[in-house]
Design an enzyme around this catalytic site. Sequence first.
Site, PDB file in Angstrom:
ATOM      1  CB  CYS A 113       8.317   0.303  -1.112  1.00  0.00           C
ATOM      2  SG  CYS A 113       7.994   0.344  -2.898  1.00  0.00           S
ATOM      3  CB  CYS A 195       9.339  -1.957  -4.453  1.00  0.00           C
ATOM      4  SG  CYS A 195       7.873  -1.577  -3.468  1.00  0.00           S
TER       5      CYS A 195
END
Length: 291
Positions: A113, A195
């Site tokens: 992420c 993400c």
Amino acid sequence: MADPRPKKAKICLCMFLCLLAAGVIAVVVGIRMRRRSSQHMKWNGMGSTAHFQEIVLERCYNYTQLVQPALRDRDCQKIREAFRNAFTSKDPCSATEEDYHPLMKLVNQTVPCDKTVFWSKTKKLAHQYTKVQREMFTLEDTLLGYIADDLSWCGDAGSHEMNYQSCPHWKKDCSNNFVSVFWDLLSKRFAANACGVVQVVLNGSISNAFDGKSTFGRVEVHNLNPKKVHTLQAWVIHDLGKFPSDSCSGSSINALSLIIKQRNIKFTCQDNYSSVKFLQCVKKPEDSSCR
């Protein structure tokens, strides 16, 4: 009693002539098949990259052993075989995502992420950035993107050989060729798996820094998952020595902002992001904007 030797000689001669005829037929058929396999369709795009299979295997080993050793358990031989099987012996203008599913299943890679970097018309600069910021990933910093970067490939229906003379051009011949379908699928998966905070490097020295027809505009923007991505940061970078043609306040960036906000993702924009601008100045320190 009649001598049996002439009869045996005739039989042997007949067998020899039959074998000779069979051999000639086999040679003729082989030559015809070889000629047929070498007579590839002619297209408007460049042909398959020379030594394609060797390059795929070499890049795979280099990536899994040196670049990202965490992926050393990936089977590069199977990856090369699945890649080739995806397009050989098939109509080069009838590619589907399903053709690449066996290949995709062999490569399950997750980008952490906040580490995803998209680009549009800034490939070289974006790659310079991730080369310095090694924890960041563009699509070409993932295994399959690394393997296929700047390669060309296609085959012909009914032939196990690759076409090294020409391949379909995405605009002049067909859009559903095997190279275009591959990159669209890979881009879709790259965006869908992103993400946290994601970045995009855009070119502010052209009139439309955000182009809805680009891979980023057509595919990646619309496949970001709002449940996983909460912010898209746009970096609009101007080429040194060139007059800026677009910026964060321009109409194309406003269009991008609208699309992102409608998808419930926060949008921010920055002109000439300092870390990227620094890379430009390292190569051209004499530019007035670098002083």
